[in-house]
Scaffold this motif. Structure first.
Motif, short mmCIF file in Angstrom:
data_model
loop_
_atom_site.label_atom_id
_atom_site.label_comp_id
_atom_site.label_asym_id
_atom_site.label_seq_id
_atom_site.Cartn_x
_atom_site.Cartn_y
_atom_site.Cartn_z
N GLU A 32 0.66 -1.22 -0.01
CA GLU A 32 -0.11 0.09 -0.11
C GLU A 32 0.81 1.31 0.08
O GLU A 32 1.93 1.29 0.77
CB GLU A 32 -0.74 0.08 1.41
CG GLU A 32 -2.41 0.14 0.99
CD GLU A 32 -3.10 0.06 2.33
OE1 GLU A 32 -2.70 0.84 3.52
OE2 GLU A 32 -4.29 -0.59 2.43
N ILE A 33 0.52 2.03 -0.64
CA ILE A 33 1.17 3.51 -0.73
C ILE A 33 0.06 4.59 -0.21
O ILE A 33 -1.05 4.31 -0.54
CB ILE A 33 1.84 3.83 -2.21
CG1 ILE A 33 2.47 5.19 -1.91
CG2 ILE A 33 0.40 3.85 -3.10
CD1 ILE A 33 3.42 5.31 -3.21
N GLN A 34 0.54 5.56 0.63
CA GLN A 34 -0.23 6.63 0.96
C GLN A 34 0.02 7.94 0.05
O GLN A 34 1.31 8.31 0.14
CB GLN A 34 0.07 7.00 2.47
CG GLN A 34 -0.27 5.66 3.45
CD GLN A 34 0.12 6.15 4.97
OE1 GLN A 34 0.31 7.10 5.20
NE2 GLN A 34 0.01 5.31 5.65
N ILE A 35 -1.04 8.34 -0.33
CA ILE A 35 -0.80 9.57 -1.03
C ILE A 35 -1.92 10.64 -0.51
O ILE A 35 -2.93 10.51 -0.42
CB ILE A 35 -1.13 9.35 -2.80
CG1 ILE A 35 -0.19 8.20 -3.42
CG2 ILE A 35 -1.26 10.45 -3.54
CD1 ILE A 35 -0.58 7.88 -4.74
N GLU A 36 -1.24 11.91 -0.58
CA GLU A 36 -2.16 12.84 0.00
C GLU A 36 -2.94 13.59 -1.19
O GLU A 36 -2.38 14.03 -2.32
CB GLU A 36 -1.40 14.07 0.67
CG GLU A 36 -1.91 15.26 1.20
CD GLU A 36 -1.11 16.10 1.87
OE1 GLU A 36 -1.73 17.34 2.29
OE2 GLU A 36 -0.03 15.94 2.24
N GLU A 37 -4.31 13.32 -0.97
CA GLU A 37 -5.08 14.04 -2.00
C GLU A 37 -5.65 15.17 -1.29
O GLU A 37 -5.48 15.61 -0.28
CB GLU A 37 -6.23 12.77 -2.20
CG GLU A 37 -5.94 11.68 -2.84
CD GLU A 37 -5.49 11.49 -4.24
OE1 GLU A 37 -5.81 12.57 -4.93
OE2 GLU A 37 -5.06 10.66 -4.60
N GLU A 38 -6.68 15.96 -2.36
CA GLU A 38 -7.02 17.20 -1.53
C GLU A 38 -8.12 16.97 -0.63
O GLU A 38 -8.35 17.81 0.20
CB GLU A 38 -7.88 17.97 -2.90
CG GLU A 38 -9.01 17.11 -3.40
CD GLU A 38 -9.35 17.17 -4.84
OE1 GLU A 38 -10.36 17.12 -5.35
OE2 GLU A 38 -8.30 17.04 -5.55
N PHE A 39 -8.63 15.78 -0.14
CA PHE A 39 -9.41 15.56 0.93
C PHE A 39 -8.62 14.77 1.88
O PHE A 39 -9.31 14.40 2.97
CB PHE A 39 -10.73 14.67 0.35
CG PHE A 39 -10.37 13.85 -0.66
CD1 PHE A 39 -10.12 12.47 -0.18
CD2 PHE A 39 -10.52 14.07 -2.07
CE1 PHE A 39 -9.82 11.44 -0.94
CE2 PHE A 39 -10.22 13.14 -2.86
CZ PHE A 39 -10.13 11.77 -2.43
N GLY A 40 -7.60 14.61 2.11
CA GLY A 40 -6.80 13.77 2.90
C GLY A 40 -5.91 12.73 2.29
O GLY A 40 -5.59 12.67 1.08
N ILE A 41 -5.47 11.97 3.23
CA ILE A 41 -4.44 10.70 2.85
C ILE A 41 -5.39 9.54 2.18
O ILE A 41 -6.27 9.14 2.98
CB ILE A 41 -3.44 10.18 4.19
CG1 ILE A 41 -2.89 11.34 4.65
CG2 ILE A 41 -2.94 9.09 3.93
CD1 ILE A 41 -1.72 11.94 3.55
N VAL A 42 -4.98 8.89 1.23
CA VAL A 42 -5.74 7.96 0.68
C VAL A 42 -4.69 6.83 0.36
O VAL A 42 -3.44 7.17 0.09
CB VAL A 42 -6.29 8.25 -0.64
CG1 VAL A 42 -7.01 7.10 -1.39
CG2 VAL A 42 -7.25 9.61 -0.52
N HIS A 43 -4.97 5.50 0.68
CA HIS A 43 -4.56 4.47 0.44
C HIS A 43 -4.57 3.78 -0.81
O HIS A 43 -5.73 3.68 -1.16
CB HIS A 43 -4.57 3.26 1.73
CG HIS A 43 -4.22 4.08 3.06
ND1 HIS A 43 -3.06 3.76 3.57
CD2 HIS A 43 -5.15 4.84 3.84
CE1 HIS A 43 -2.93 4.33 4.82
NE2 HIS A 43 -4.27 5.15 4.79
#
Length: 106
Positions: free
Chosen positions: A38-49
């Motif tokens: 899994e990778i965590q990516i910061e999106e406009e609405f928060g951290i997404v896995h």
């Protein structure tokens, strides 16, 4: 045509329709020598896995997915969609086909 191995969001029909303007027809396939992380990516609405493949070179490690035939232009669209956290790599599938897949860009 290019072969693209998808194991995550690229299998989603809504994503395909938005990205390619069509629903892709694919064949179930297995990638050998990789594990799913899994990778965590910061999106406009928060951290997404998101799922991401990592090479292990261990033939016991496999990932099920779907292989699609896409055009060179569609492959470029997929590159843009996957962004800076992923890189396109050539992989060998269980059926001995070669395909593109997206792995960690590290």
């Amino acid at each position: 045509m290019q072969k693209l191995f998808a194991y995550g969001t690229l299998q989603d029909k809504d994503v395909q329709e938005d990205l390619f303007g069509r629903i892709l027809q694919g064949t179930p396939e297995t990638l050998i020598g990789y594990e799913l992380n899994e990778i965590q990516i910061e999106e406009e609405f928060g951290i997404v896995h998101y799922p991401i493949i990592m090479e292990t070179e261990n033939s016991d490690d496999t990932i099920d997915g779907i292989v699609y035939e896409v055009t060179v232009n569609e492959l470029r669209q997929a590159d843009l969609y996957e962004g800076k956290h992923y890189k396109r790599v050539e992989v060998q599938l269980q059926s001995n086909q070669k395909a593109w897949a997206y792995s960690a860009a590290i």
